[in-house]
Motif scaffolding. Structure first.
Motif, short mmCIF file in Angstrom:
data_model
loop_
_atom_site.label_atom_id
_atom_site.label_comp_id
_atom_site.label_asym_id
_atom_site.label_seq_id
_atom_site.Cartn_x
_atom_site.Cartn_y
_atom_site.Cartn_z
N VAL A 66 0.84 -1.20 0.00
CA VAL A 66 0.00 0.00 0.00
C VAL A 66 0.87 1.25 0.00
O VAL A 66 0.60 2.23 -0.72
CB VAL A 66 -0.94 -0.01 1.21
N LEU A 67 1.93 1.22 0.80
CA LEU A 67 2.84 2.37 0.82
C LEU A 67 3.52 2.56 -0.53
O LEU A 67 3.77 3.70 -0.97
CB LEU A 67 3.87 2.20 1.93
N ASP A 68 3.84 1.45 -1.21
CA ASP A 68 4.40 1.55 -2.56
C ASP A 68 3.43 2.24 -3.50
O ASP A 68 3.82 3.05 -4.35
CB ASP A 68 4.75 0.16 -3.09
N VAL A 69 2.15 1.90 -3.38
CA VAL A 69 1.14 2.55 -4.21
C VAL A 69 1.15 4.05 -3.98
O VAL A 69 1.14 4.85 -4.93
CB VAL A 69 -0.26 1.96 -3.89
N LEU A 70 1.19 4.47 -2.72
CA LEU A 70 1.17 5.89 -2.43
C LEU A 70 2.41 6.59 -2.98
O LEU A 70 2.33 7.70 -3.53
CB LEU A 70 1.08 6.10 -0.92
N SER A 71 3.57 5.93 -2.84
CA SER A 71 4.79 6.57 -3.33
C SER A 71 4.83 6.66 -4.85
O SER A 71 5.31 7.64 -5.42
CB SER A 71 6.01 5.81 -2.80
N HIS A 72 4.30 5.62 -5.54
CA HIS A 72 4.32 5.61 -7.00
C HIS A 72 3.27 6.52 -7.61
O HIS A 72 3.30 6.80 -8.82
CB HIS A 72 4.15 4.19 -7.52
N HIS A 73 2.29 6.93 -6.80
CA HIS A 73 1.23 7.81 -7.32
C HIS A 73 1.18 9.09 -6.52
O HIS A 73 0.10 9.63 -6.23
CB HIS A 73 -0.11 7.08 -7.27
N ALA A 74 2.36 9.59 -6.16
CA ALA A 74 2.43 10.81 -5.38
C ALA A 74 1.80 11.99 -6.11
O ALA A 74 1.34 12.94 -5.49
CB ALA A 74 3.88 11.12 -5.04
N ASP A 75 1.74 11.90 -7.46
CA ASP A 75 1.16 13.01 -8.22
C ASP A 75 -0.32 13.17 -7.97
O ASP A 75 -0.90 14.23 -8.25
CB ASP A 75 1.40 12.79 -9.72
N LEU A 76 -0.97 12.14 -7.44
CA LEU A 76 -2.41 12.23 -7.15
C LEU A 76 -2.68 12.87 -5.79
O LEU A 76 -3.83 13.13 -5.45
CB LEU A 76 -3.04 10.83 -7.18
N VAL A 77 -1.63 13.05 -5.00
CA VAL A 77 -1.79 13.62 -3.66
C VAL A 77 -1.50 15.11 -3.74
O VAL A 77 -0.37 15.52 -4.01
CB VAL A 77 -0.85 12.94 -2.65
#
Length: 950
Positions: A66-77
Motif C-alpha cells: 500500500v505504501l508503494d502505491v502511495l509513493s508511486h502515485h504521489a502526483d495524485l496527492v
C-alpha cells in the motif's frame, strides 16, 4: 482470451464504488492480465488504477504494497487541509512529505501506532479517489497488510474500489471472511479457471498467427492444463523454433515437450542461453526473493555492481526477468522457483548462508525474520532458532502476536535442547493467546505437556496458556479444566495464579461448577493478587469479582463497578478498562440491566477508541447488537446478527453468542422450523463444549418458540432441562426465564400444582436480587399460577408489576410480551382495556419488524373477535395487496427483517432492484417504514391463510 464476461463483471463492479473484488486462481491463470485489461478499459477513463504487489518476503514489511502505491502515485496527492492524523504517513512515504501534515507525536503502544497509520492511509486513499486500489498476490500479504485490508473494508471510502488478486488455496489468511462485514457489501468473487481446449486453441492461433487444428489444441490443453501463462510460454518457445508450415495442424508437434513441466523446460532453456555470470546472478536472486537487490547480489557474488546490472539486463533480454513498477523481478514466481530448484542443494545452502552473513554485516537494524529464513534454508539450526526467537520478540513488541506465534512454531519444529525448547514454548503460549494461533500452537503445547518432564513453573504456565487457547476456540469446559490443572504449578507465581483464578471465577463458561466454587476461586484470586502486588493483576481480579456479583444479581456488584470506574488505576490500564466495560455490559444484559449495559458499552467504546485497542472491537460489536436487541432497536439488527454469524463461520468463544442472537431474530421474524433447528444445533454445541450461558439461553429460547408452536410437551422438556442446569449451577437469576417457560407449559398441561412448587423454588432461590429480568419473570410466573387458580384480579396485578419492572429496565421486547399477555387476559375477561393493550403490543412488535410476533397477536385479536387496528382492515386485495409477485416476495423478506443486500443474495437480484421493489411496496401499501410493512403484510397473510414464516 476467454475472460470477456469476467472483465465485464469486473468493470461494472469497479464503477459502482464503494466496492470490493477478489480475483483468485492458480498461478499463471491470468489474474494480473485481467487487472491490466481493467486498467486500460475505456469505461474507467479518468479513474486511476493504483496497483501494488505483495512480496514473498520473510521479513515483515508492514503495509509495504500500500505504501508503494502511495509513493508511486504521489502526483495524485495534492497539498490540502488534511486530517492531522495523515501526517503519520510522512515518515513512511518520504515522497509525500512536502504535502502532508507534520507527523503527530510518537505513541508508545505499537498497536495504537499501527491503527493510526491505518486511519491515515484510509483518509489519504479517500482523498485520492475516485480510484481503484489493486493489491496483487495477497496470498503473500503479511499480517499488517491483511489487518489493514480488514480495516479498510470496514471503513471504505465512498469513491474507492478495492481489487485483490490471490492464488487459489495459497493464502493462510481468511480474505473473504474478513470482508464479510464490509459496508459496501460482500465482494465480487471472480475465480479464473484454466482455458478449455477451444480457448487454448484460439490462444494458440493468435500467438502463432495461424489457425490450429482441434488435435493440436487438445494436445496443448492436455500438456499445459489450460493455464494461459504456461501455454504462452510453450507457444512462445514454439514460435521461436523453426517448424514446418503445417505444424499447427499436426497433433504430435508438442510431443517432445515435457508438459506439464514445459514451463520448467522453457525457463531452463533460457537460463542455459545466458552467460555464466548471468546464471550466477540469477541463482543468487532466486535465493534472495524478488525484487532484485543489486547491491546484495554484488556483495554475495563479489562482482562489481555494474557487472550485476549487466547480467540483469541480459536476463531481461532472455525473458527470465522483467521490469515492473520500477523494480526488476522474475517474470513469474514459477520462473524464480525453477531457477532456485536448478541450483544443487549444497549450492543453495551455501548461498543462503552467504546471503545471511552479508545481511548481518550491513549497518542498521538487523532484519531478524529474514535472517531466520536464510539460516533455516542454510541448515544452520542454531542461528535460525536464535533469529526466529528474536524475530518473534520483535513481532510481539510491534503487536503482531500472530506472526510471532508462527515463527515460534517453525522454530520448535527443529531439534532443540530441552531448556531452549521450553523457553520457546512459554513464549509461544503467550503469543498464541493474543495472536489467535490456535491450530498451530495447541498441538505443540499438548505434545510438550504429554511428553516432557517439565519444571513445575513451566508446566503451569503452559497449561494456563493451553487452557486459554481452548477457551478462545470455544471449548469452554476443556479450557476451564486445563486452567484448573495448572493451579498447583502456579502457586509460586502469584501474577499468573491470580489471573488464572480470576478466569475460573467467571461463571458463564462452564456447566458443572456451581456458583459457590466460582466465588471461592474469586476469593483465592484476591489472595494471590495481594501477594502479587501488581496493580494490573489486582484490577483484573476486582473486575472478575464485579462480573461474578452482577451475574448473580448480587446488589454489591454495582457499587464495586462504580468504585472501579472511579479508581484512577483503571484508566491507567486502558486494556483492562476496555475489557472490564465490555464484560460488565454483557453481565448487565444477562440480568436485564439494559440501561447500565448501554452506559458501560459507551464507556468501553470510548476507551477502545482512545487506546486504539482493535482486538476488542468485535466483542463490542456483538455486545452492542445484544444491547440493541434487548432495548428494542431492531432496525437493522437481523442483518447485523446474520453477518456476525457469517463473519465467524468457525467455532470460537464468541460464536455461540453470535448464533444465539441470530436465533432470536429468526424466532421473531424468520421461519419457525429454521429457528427451531438453529436453536437445537446451538444447544447441542453448547452441551458439547460445556458453555453454560449459551446453553441456558438457547434452551430457554427454544422452549419459548416451541410453546408458540403449540408443542407444549417439547417446550416443557427444554425448559425443564434449562432449569435443571441452572439449579446445578446454583444461579437462580439464570433460571428465571426458562422457569417462566416451564410454568407456562405446565399450566397449559393442567399441572398447576407442579408449577406452583417450581415457582416457590424460584422465589426462594432468587431472594432479594438486583436482576430486573429475573424479578419480572418471577412476578409473571406467580401471575400465571394465580390465573390458573382462578384469581384473575391477583394475576392481573402481578402482571402489571412485572410490566413495570421491564419498562423501568428498558427491556422493550419483554415489555411487549408482558403487554400482550396482559391484553389477552383482560380481553378474555371482557375488559375493554385488553383490546388497547393488544394494539400496543402489536405496534411494539411491528416497530421491531418482529413478524412472527405480529402474526401471533393478529391471530389473538381475531380469536377474541376484536378488530385489527389498521385503516385498511376488512377488504381483500387482489394479487397480494396490489403488489406484483416479485414485489410481494421482496416485501415479505423485508418484513422479516432481511436487509436489501441479503434479499439480493437470496433472490439473485441486484441491491438496486431490491431497493426499487421495497420502495414500490411501501408506496402501494401506504407504509412509512419496514416495521409498518411487516404488520400489514402479515395481517393480509392471515386473511388469505397463507404462511408468512417458514
Amino acid at each position: 482470451m476467454g475472460r470477456t464476461s469476467e472483465l465485464e463483471s469486473l468493470v461494472h463492479k469497479v464503477r459502482d464504488t464503494p466496492s470490493l473484488v477478489v480475483i483468485d486462481g492458480e498461478a499463471g491463470v491470468g489474474k494480473s492480465r485481467l487487472v491490466r485489461e481493467l486498467a486500460t478499459d475505456p469505461a474507467l477513463a479518468g479513474m486511476p488504477v493504483l496497483i501494488g504487489h505483495c512480496e514473498q518476503l520473510q521479513e515483515p514489511l508492514p503495509l509495504a504494497p500500500v505504501l508503494d502505491v502511495l509513493s508511486h502515485h504521489a502526483d495524485l496527492v495534492r497539498p490540502g487541509d488534511y486530517n492531522p492524523i495523515v501526517g503519520a504517513l510522512a515518515p513512511l512515504v518520504p515522497e509525500l512529505g512536502d504535502r502532508l501534515p507534520p507527523p503527530p507525536p510518537e505513541l508508545a503502544d505499537q498497536r495504537a501506532a499501527r491503527h493510526r497509520v491505518f486511519r491515515a492511509t484510509a483518509e489519504l486513499l479517500d482523498r485520492m479517489g475516485p480510484a481503484v486500489l489493486v493489491l496483487e498476490d495477497v496470498h503473500w500479504a503479511e499480517s499488517s497488510t491483511f489487518d489493514f485490508l480488514t480495516f479498510l473494508a470496514a471503513h471504505q471510502p465512498a469513491g474507492l474500489c478495492i481489487v485483490l488478486t490471490l492464488r487459489s488455496g495459497g493464502s493462510p489468511l481468511p480474505v473473504r471472511e474478513s470482508f464479510a462485514r464490509a459496508a459496501s457489501g460482500p465482494p465480487l468473487a471472480l475465480t479464473l479457471s484454466p482455458l478449455d481446449p477451444a480457448g487454448v486453441g484460439e490462444l494458440a492461433g493468435r500467438i502463432l498467427g495461424t489457425e490450429v487444428s482441434a488435435g493440436f489444441a487438445a494436445t496443448l490443453h492436455e500438456r499445459t492444463g489450460g493455464i494461459p501463462f504456461v501455454a504462452e510460454e510453450v507457444l512462445g518457445a514454439l514460435h521461436e523454433t523453426p517448424l514446418p508450415d503445417d505444424a499447427a495442424q499436426q497433433d504430435d508437434v508438442l510431443t517432445d515437450l515435457a508438459v506439464p513441466t514445459a514451463l520448467r523446460d522453457v525457463v531452463l532453456g533460457r537460463l542455459d542461453g545466458v552467460a555464466e555470470g548471468t546464471r550466477e546472478v540469477l541463482g543468487v536472486a532466486s535465493v534472495l526473493d524478488h525484487p532484485v537487490d543489486v547491491d546484495l547480489i554484488a556483495e554475495v557474488t563479489g562482482l562489481p555492481p555494474a557487472k550485476v546490472v549487466e547480467a540483469l539486463v541480459d536476463a531481461i533480454t532472455a525473458g527470465l526477468l522483467h521490469e515492473q513498477d520500477g523494480q526488476v523481478r522474475f517474470r513469474h514466481v514459477l520462473a524464480e522457483q525453477i531457477v532456485y530448484d536448478a541450483l544443487p542443494t549444497p549450492t543453495r545452502r551455501l548461498l543462503h548462508r552467504t546471503v545471511a552473513r552479508a545481511i548481518e554485516d550491513r549497518d542498521g537494524p538487523r532484519p531478524v525474520a529474514r535472517l531466520a529464513h536464510h539460516y533455516h534454508r542454510a541448515g544452520d539450526v542454531t542461528r535460525f532458532v536464535r533469529y526466529a526467537e528474536d524475530a518473534a520478540d520483535l513481532a510481539v513488541s510491534h503487536g503482531d502476536d500472530a506472526h510471532a506465534a508462527r515463527l515460534l512454531v517453525q522454530a520448535m519444529e527443529v531439534g532443540l535442547p530441552t531448556e531452549q525448547r521450553l523457553r520457546l514454548a512459554v513464549k509461544l503460549g503467550r503469543a498464541a493467546v493474543d495472536g489467535l494461533a490456535h491450530e498451530e500452537a495447541v498441538p505443540l503445547l499438548q505434545q510438550l505437556l504429554a511428553g516432557e518432564l517439565l519444571p513445575g513453573d513451566v508446566r503451569g504456565e503452559l497449561r494456563f496458556a493451553l487452557g486459554r487457547l481452548f477457551r478462545q476456540q470455544g471449548l469452554a469446559d476443556a479450557g476451564y479444566r486445563e486452567i484448573e490443572r495448572a493451579l498447583p504449578d502456579l502457586a509460586d507465581n502469584p501474577d499468573l495464579l491470580a489471573r488464572a483464578l480470576a478466569i475460573l471465577a467467571a461463571p458463564e463458561t462452564v456447566t458443572d461448577r456451581p456458583m459457590a466454587v466460582h466465588a471461592r476461586r474469586g476469593e483465592e484470586a484476591q489472595d494471590a493478587a495481594r501477594r502479587s502486588g501488581a496493580v494490573e493483576v489486582g484490577l483484573a481480579v476486582r473486575i472478575a469479582r464485579a462480573s461474578l456479583l452482577i451475574e448473580q444479581g448480587d446488589p454489591e456488584g454495582w457499587p464495586l463497578v462504580e468504585a472501579l470506574l472511579g479508581d484512577a488505576a483503571l484508566p491507567a490500564h486502558p486494556r483492562e478498562h476496555a475489557r472490564a466495560c465490555v464484560n460488565w455490559a454483557q453481565a448487565a444484559l444477562h440480568v436485564g440491566h439494559v440501561r447500565r449495559a448501554e452506559r458501560l458499552l459507551a464507556e468501553g467504546r470510548r476507551v477502545v477508541a482512545a487506546a486504539e485497542y482493535l482486538r476488542v472491537n468485535d466483542v463490542i460489536e456483538l455486545v452492542a447488537a445484544a444491547v440493541d436487541c434487548a432495548a428494542g432497536r431492531w432496525g437493522d439488527l437481523a442483518g447485523r446478527a446474520h453477518e456476525l454469524v457469517v463473519r465467524r463461520p468457525g467455532f470460537d468463544a464468541a460464536s455461540l453468542d453470535d448464533r444465539l442472537l441470530h436465533g432470536v431474530m429468526l424466532a421473531a421474524s424468520g421461519g419457525a422450523s429454521e429457528a427451531a433447528a438453529h436453536f437445537t444445533d446451538l444447544v447441542e454445541d453448547a452441551v458439547r463444549v460445556g458453555a453454560v450461558w449459551p446453553l441456558l439461553a438457547g434452551r430457554s429460547a427454544l422452549a419459548r418458540l416451541l410453546l408458540t408452536l403449540d408443542d407444549v410437551e417439547g417446550s416443557a422438556h427444554q425448559a425443564d432441562l434449562a432449569v435443571a442446569a441452572a439449579r446445578v449451577k446454583g444461579n437462580w437469576v439464570w433460571a428465571a426465564e426458562p422457569m417462566l417457560c416451564l410454568v407456562d407449559a405446565l399450566v397449559a398441561q393442567g399441572r398447576t400444582a407442579q408449577a406452583r412448587v417450581h415457582v416457590e423454588e424460584l422465589a426462594a432461590g432468587l431472594g432479594a436480587v438486583d436482576a430486573p429480568s429475573a424479578r419480572a419473570a418471577l412476578l409473571t410466573c406467580r401471575a400465571v399460577v394465580a390465573r390458573a387458580d382462578g384469581d384473575h384480579a391477583g394475576a392481573v396485578g402481578l402482571l402489571r408489576e412485572a410490566r413495570a419492572v421491564v419498562v423501568e429496565a428498558g427491556l422493550r421486547q419483554e415489555e411487549s410480551r408482558a403487554v400482550e399477555r396482559l391484553g389477552e387476559w383482560l380481553a378474555e375477561d371482557g375488559d375493554a382495556e385488553g383490546a388497547a393493550l393488544l394494539e400496543d403490543a402489536l405496534r411494539g412488535y411491528g416497530a421491531r419488524a418482529a413478524s412472527n410476533d405480529v402474526a401471533r397477536v393478529t391471530r389473538t385479536l381475531r380469536r377474541l373477535g376484536l378488530p385489527v387496528p389498521y385503516p385498511w382492515r376488512g377488504g381483500r386485495r387482489s394479487n397480494g395487496l396490489g403488489l406484483s409477485g416479485r414485489e410481494r416476495e421482496v416485501a415479505l423478506l423485508a418484513a422479516r427483517g432481511r436487509t436489501n443486500r441479503q434479499i439480493a443474495a437470496d433472490l439473485f437480484l441486484s441491491p438496486r432492484t431490491v431497493e426499487s421493489h421495497v420502495r414500490n411496496a411501501l408506496r402501494k401499501l401506504d407504509c412509512t417504514s419496514r416495521a409498518d410493512l411487516a404488520v400489514r403484510l402479515l395481517d393480509a397473510a392471515e386473511e388469505d391463510r397463507a404462511p408468512v414464516a417458514g
